[in-house]
Scaffold this active site. Sequence first.
Site, PDB file in Angstrom:
ATOM      1  N   ASN A 184       0.831  -1.207   0.000  1.00  0.00           N
ATOM      2  CA  ASN A 184       0.000   0.000   0.000  1.00  0.00           C
ATOM      3  C   ASN A 184       0.864   1.255   0.000  1.00  0.00           C
ATOM      4  O   ASN A 184       1.994   1.252   0.496  1.00  0.00           O
ATOM      5  CB  ASN A 184      -0.926   0.005   1.210  1.00  0.00           C
ATOM      6  CG  ASN A 184      -1.832  -1.220   1.226  1.00  0.00           C
ATOM      7  OD1 ASN A 184      -2.142  -1.762   0.175  1.00  0.00           O
ATOM      8  ND2 ASN A 184      -2.218  -1.653   2.404  1.00  0.00           N
ATOM      9  N   HIS A 235       5.854  -0.602  -2.797  1.00  0.00           N
ATOM     10  CA  HIS A 235       5.468   0.110  -4.018  1.00  0.00           C
ATOM     11  C   HIS A 235       5.626   1.626  -3.889  1.00  0.00           C
ATOM     12  O   HIS A 235       4.984   2.381  -4.607  1.00  0.00           O
ATOM     13  CB  HIS A 235       4.017  -0.250  -4.413  1.00  0.00           C
ATOM     14  CG  HIS A 235       3.862  -1.686  -4.841  1.00  0.00           C
ATOM     15  ND1 HIS A 235       2.667  -2.352  -4.816  1.00  0.00           N
ATOM     16  CD2 HIS A 235       4.770  -2.583  -5.314  1.00  0.00           C
ATOM     17  CE1 HIS A 235       2.849  -3.594  -5.255  1.00  0.00           C
ATOM     18  NE2 HIS A 235       4.109  -3.760  -5.546  1.00  0.00           N
TER      19      HIS A 235
END
Length: 243
Positions: free
Chosen positions: A102, A119
């Site tokens: 997330n 990410h």
Amino acid sequence: MPEDLYEKTVTLLNQSRNAVALTGAGVSTESGIPDFRGKGGLWSRFDPYEYGTIRAFLADPEKVWQMLAGLVKITDAEPTSGHEGMAILEEKGLLTGIITQNIDGLHQKGGSNNVIEFHGSLDTFSCLSCGENHSLAYVKEDATPPHCETCNAILKPDIIFFDERIPDIVYTQTQNILASADLLLVVGTSCQVEPAARIPYQIYNMGGKIIEINKEPALNHLAEITLQGNFSTVINEIVERLA
Ligand code: ZN
């Protein structure tokens, strides 16, 4: 849900020397952030190939900012008792760290310290022209799309687009924490996105155990324990059982 699964979970957490969590979209939905890949999610409104690639950003950053403007709003979301529960596990020495897919920063807001943002994150924004970094606060104050304070180029959030590699430093941090992991909590992710999807297999092949916490379990073939349910409910049940 049978109670003994929770007892078994607590036993595994206590026995483990290095437990790590891998989290995904399912830990954020209760904070009001729809799964990007699900119904009503980001990628149902914006074609990921037209809006989610660095190639698209470089070709037309203003267009990609139509999608990014909505994405920046998720940084206003608040953590749940589930995020706080995961921070308690870390505080009690039962969880070494979290690898999250997330980009919303909710684990940190919930009190977790050792969080690897696989990410990337929306905390910082880079200028691809001059390299200057800008804060989320700056971007929120500036117009959309936000421009570099120094050279006026359009800024890019420090998130990983679909066609970008995981940065070496993040990959190394991830491998370092996984190297001695003997227990992996897979939380709120069906592990479909590479290369994060390989992490459960890596732990499993190293002889580590896997506990899956998902509304819709996807790792039955790997998991020692499957706790099916809402993120916060399951984490709170675990935390309640700790001495
Ligand atoms: Zn610049």
